[in-house]
Design an enzyme around this catalytic site. Structure first.
Site, mmCIF file in Angstrom:
data_model
loop_
_atom_site.group_PDB
_atom_site.id
_atom_site.type_symbol
_atom_site.label_atom_id
_atom_site.label_comp_id
_atom_site.label_asym_id
_atom_site.label_seq_id
_atom_site.Cartn_x
_atom_site.Cartn_y
_atom_site.Cartn_z
ATOM 1 N N LYS A 180 0.797 -1.046 0.028
ATOM 2 C CA LYS A 180 0.032 0.144 -0.185
ATOM 3 C C LYS A 180 0.802 1.108 -0.162
ATOM 4 O O LYS A 180 1.352 1.471 1.019
ATOM 5 C CB LYS A 180 -0.854 0.138 1.315
ATOM 6 C CG LYS A 180 -2.087 1.231 1.001
ATOM 7 C CD LYS A 180 -2.597 1.754 2.115
ATOM 8 C CE LYS A 180 -1.746 2.887 2.690
ATOM 9 N NZ LYS A 180 -1.759 4.114 1.758
ATOM 10 N N GLU A 237 9.604 1.947 10.465
ATOM 11 C CA GLU A 237 10.553 2.746 10.524
ATOM 12 C C GLU A 237 10.051 4.279 10.246
ATOM 13 O O GLU A 237 9.287 4.464 9.355
ATOM 14 C CB GLU A 237 11.438 2.723 9.026
ATOM 15 C CG GLU A 237 11.661 1.220 8.881
ATOM 16 C CD GLU A 237 13.249 0.978 8.116
ATOM 17 O OE1 GLU A 237 13.664 1.876 7.579
ATOM 18 O OE2 GLU A 237 13.450 -0.210 8.252
ATOM 19 N N CYS A 268 13.233 11.462 6.334
ATOM 20 C CA CYS A 268 13.467 10.999 7.703
ATOM 21 C C CYS A 268 14.654 11.083 8.139
ATOM 22 O O CYS A 268 14.933 11.427 9.285
ATOM 23 C CB CYS A 268 13.084 9.472 7.876
ATOM 24 S SG CYS A 268 14.064 8.407 6.673
ATOM 25 N N GLU A 327 9.665 17.066 14.451
ATOM 26 C CA GLU A 327 10.182 16.787 13.034
ATOM 27 C C GLU A 327 9.208 17.690 12.094
ATOM 28 O O GLU A 327 7.973 17.486 11.982
ATOM 29 C CB GLU A 327 9.870 15.325 12.613
ATOM 30 C CG GLU A 327 10.120 14.958 11.254
ATOM 31 C CD GLU A 327 9.922 13.616 10.898
ATOM 32 O OE1 GLU A 327 8.760 13.124 11.080
ATOM 33 O OE2 GLU A 327 10.912 12.977 10.364
HETATM 34 P P1 NAD Z 1 2.319 8.721 7.324
HETATM 35 O O1 NAD Z 1 2.463 7.936 8.718
HETATM 36 O O2 NAD Z 1 1.165 9.850 7.289
HETATM 37 O O3 NAD Z 1 1.884 7.623 6.178
HETATM 38 C C1 NAD Z 1 2.702 6.531 6.009
HETATM 39 C C2 NAD Z 1 1.685 5.315 5.194
HETATM 40 O O4 NAD Z 1 0.993 5.019 6.432
HETATM 41 C C3 NAD Z 1 0.855 5.930 4.195
HETATM 42 O O5 NAD Z 1 0.784 4.789 3.196
HETATM 43 C C4 NAD Z 1 -0.574 6.085 4.953
HETATM 44 O O6 NAD Z 1 -1.538 5.850 4.250
HETATM 45 C C5 NAD Z 1 -0.286 4.899 5.931
HETATM 46 N N1 NAD Z 1 -0.956 4.993 6.976
HETATM 47 C C6 NAD Z 1 -1.537 6.142 7.575
HETATM 48 N N2 NAD Z 1 -2.310 5.879 8.594
HETATM 49 C C7 NAD Z 1 -2.473 4.419 8.787
HETATM 50 C C8 NAD Z 1 -3.263 3.667 9.695
HETATM 51 N N3 NAD Z 1 -3.932 3.857 10.822
HETATM 52 N N4 NAD Z 1 -2.831 2.188 9.206
HETATM 53 C C9 NAD Z 1 -2.157 1.896 8.258
HETATM 54 N N5 NAD Z 1 -1.561 2.586 7.399
HETATM 55 C C10 NAD Z 1 -1.742 4.074 7.684
HETATM 56 O O7 NAD Z 1 3.660 9.147 6.949
HETATM 57 P P2 NAD Z 1 3.714 9.907 5.552
HETATM 58 O O8 NAD Z 1 3.341 11.516 5.904
HETATM 59 O O9 NAD Z 1 3.456 9.517 4.506
HETATM 60 O O10 NAD Z 1 5.465 10.068 5.601
HETATM 61 C C11 NAD Z 1 6.068 10.814 6.326
HETATM 62 C C12 NAD Z 1 6.879 10.393 7.454
HETATM 63 O O11 NAD Z 1 7.495 9.310 7.184
HETATM 64 C C13 NAD Z 1 7.768 11.236 8.236
HETATM 65 O O12 NAD Z 1 7.636 11.244 9.826
HETATM 66 C C14 NAD Z 1 9.191 10.498 8.069
HETATM 67 O O13 NAD Z 1 10.308 10.757 8.932
HETATM 68 C C15 NAD Z 1 8.610 9.120 8.182
HETATM 69 N N6 NAD Z 1 9.914 8.293 7.163
HETATM 70 C C16 NAD Z 1 10.662 7.319 7.848
HETATM 71 C C17 NAD Z 1 11.688 6.603 7.079
HETATM 72 C C18 NAD Z 1 12.677 5.758 7.949
HETATM 73 O O14 NAD Z 1 13.020 4.732 7.219
HETATM 74 N N7 NAD Z 1 12.674 5.863 9.048
HETATM 75 C C19 NAD Z 1 11.601 7.040 5.917
HETATM 76 C C20 NAD Z 1 10.802 7.820 5.068
HETATM 77 C C21 NAD Z 1 9.943 8.636 5.558
#
Ligand code: NAD
Length: 497
Positions: free
Chosen positions: A181, A256, A290, A390
């Site tokens: 997804k 992550e 991230c 962040e």
């Molecule tokens: P997000 O948590 O909003 O969404 C990430 C994914 O999770 C999306 O596909 C979203 O649709 C899904 N999602 C959201 N709520 C959910 C739920 N309740 N159940 C299941 N899936 C759900 O994050 P984002 O805004 O897409 O990305 C930015 C964040 O990702 C930042 O905090 C960044 O630091 C982090 N990030 C971390 C890494 C790492 O490797 N540590 C890498 C890239 C991004």
């Protein structure tokens, strides 16, 4: 310029066919640089997610992939890698269309990384071995690794293909089937990606995709009883929900999550290299990373000179059309993300102890588009929100320190622990730093680096678990310890009087 051909509607990919979810909601896909809708997502509800999981489970149980030889899996993964590179133009232009991030990032970093993910795991499975224990002469004990089953893979929007493909490559290399997804904001490049997986020879049902919002599609995937393992990359608050749900279902899970990484620059650092790298660490991919070096910690002796040089360079960053190969900062992913970054800038302007040295506002160069001027602030205390939260945008916060211990204390005073950057030419100091810093990765005298052999992940609220090499194998396989009697040793004679 946007590519001429953009998928009109992105549906689900199940059993190697595009299917439109029954009774679905529709979500817009926006080009961030002009705010126009360019496509739409047909959202998969729980019933659609069930179809995708069932397809993955059936494929897994037939053994068509889960029992395929390593040589077969390796050659298919290498073919995927080749096809990604052969289609790099198409993939890169769609990455830019849905992220608004500069073409140079997609073309130079994210697409090559997606190809490298498949190549890496192809080579890894060909070399991997398992331990044998023969300390006890009565037995031979060895470890087998079976694929875990069906993997639910949830990816964020900031580097859509690079991060999602790491999960897909890891899952299928070890024989799993999966349901991916992607973020609902960034589905476009996954259309050619799914098709090229099939073209490379990944059997139907082994990689499926559903699209939609997290609480609808993502939550249904994580909660599905036939999903055995969950790999998630995204925000910390979402990670909490996913970890809890995976715990309820006793699923294997890796999360992550976010970061607020300290980039510590000592007075004895190579000044010019540290300056170049500090810009790369916070401003590449529009700062939406991230692993961004978003807190720059400067030793007092060099602080004034460094800040002046840094701000001068920031003011010359090329902000503009993400399709212009020279652009260094594109548009942020969404209106909401732009507002989030601007809100931090407004707060900074009103906060005692924070001074804005560059940016801090929406760019006036464009009538449309989510463009924010690259921003630099100094902060008097690490306790301030611009140091603790962040922001996930082109926003650098600078702090000053005197002693080494103070630098480590500031770096570690964070709910996150993803990366710590250290710049020093003194080897003894570098060794002390690598000892003191509480972060999953410590990068010494280098900006962003990722060796796929090594574990990647965070301490504290930056996540649980790691991916890369052996760590991806641990996630995507079940270990089975087999013990075989090696000779006829004495067995207790129960019931013989
Ligand atoms: P997000 O948590 O909003 O969404 C990430 C994914 O999770 C999306 O596909 C979203 O649709 C899904 N999602 C959201 N709520 C959910 C739920 N309740 N159940 C299941 N899936 C759900 O994050 P984002 O805004 O897409 O990305 C930015 C964040 O990702 C930042 O905090 C960044 O630091 C982090 N990030 C971390 C890494 C790492 O490797 N540590 C890498 C890239 C991004």
């Amino acid at each position: 310029m946007l590519p001429e051909s953009i998928p009109k509607t992105v549906t689900s990919y199940i059993d190697a066919a595009w299917v439109t979810p029954a009774g679905h909601d529709t979500l817009p896909v926006i080009f961030a640089a002009n705010e126009q809708q360019i496509s739409e997502v047909a959202e998969a509800n729980a019933a659609e997610v069930h179809r995708a999981v069932a397809s993955a489970k059936t494929a897994f149980e037939t053994g068509v992939w889960s029992r395929a030889s390593v040589a077969t899996r390796k050659s298919v993964l290498l073919k995927v890698s080749e096809l990604i590179l052969a289609n790099r133009d198409r993939l890169a232009e769609l990455e830019v269309a849905h992220t608004g991030a500069p073409l140079a990032q997609a073309y130079g970093r994210h697409i090559p990384r997606a190809a490298a993910n498949f190549e890496f795991f192809a080579e890894y499975i060909a070399q991997a071995s398992n331990p044998v224990f023969e300390q006890n002469p009565d037995y031979l004990t060895y470890v087998r690794r079976d694929p875990a089953g069906v993997a639910g893979l949830i990816a964020p929007w900031n580097a859509p293909l690079a991060l999602a493909s790491m999960k897909v490559a890891g899952a299928i290399a070890f024989g799993n089937s999966c349901v991916l997804k992607p973020s609902e904001l960034t589905p476009l490049s996954f259309v050619p990606f799914m098709e090229l997986l099939s073209e490379a020879g990944v059997p139907p049902g082994v990689v499926n995709m559903v699209n939609g919002r997290g609480p609808v599609t993502g939550a249904a995937l994580v909660a599905h009883p036939d999903v055995d393992v969950v790999a998630f990359t995204g925000g910390t608050s979402t990670g909490r929900l996913i970890g809890a749900e995976a715990g309820r279902g006793i699923k294997k899970v890796v999360t992550e999550l976010g970061g607020k990484s300290a980039n510590i620059i000592f007075a004895d650092a190579d000044f010019e290299r540290a300056l170049d790298a500090a810009l790369v660490a916070i401003f590449s991919n529009n700062g939406q990373q991230c692993l961004a070096g978003s807190r720059i910690l400067l030793q007092r002796e060099i602080a004034e000179k460094f800040v002046a040089a840094f701000v001068a360079r920031v003011k010359r960053l090329r902000l503009g059309d993400p399709y212009d190969p020279k652009t260094e900062i594109g548009a942020l992913i969404s209106a909401a993300q732009m507002e989030r970054v601007l809100e931090y800038a407004r707060q900074a302007a009103d906060t005692e102890g924070v001074e804005i040295l560059a940016g801090g506002k929406r760019s006036e160069l464009f009538d449309k588009g989510f463009f924010v001027e690259p921003t630099v602030v100094t902060a008097a205390s690490n306790a301030l929100p611009v140091c603790q939260e962040e922001i996930f945008g082109p926003f650098a916060t600078i702090l000053t320190f005197d002693t080494e211990d103070e630098a480590y204390a500031i770096a570690n005073d964070s709910e996150f622990g993803l990366v710590a950057y250290v710049w020093s030419q003194n080897i003894a100091r570098v060794m002390r730093a690598t000892d003191a810093l509480r972060a999953g990765m410590v990068w010494v005298n280098t900006p962003l680096t990722r060796d796929l052999h090594a574990p990647f992940g965070g301490y504290k609220h930056s996540g649980v678990g790691r991916d890369g090499g052996d760590w991806s194998r641990a996630l995507f396989t079940e270990e089975k310890t087999v013990t075989v009697a090696a000779r006829d040793f004495a067995i207790a004679q129960l019931g013989k009087g």
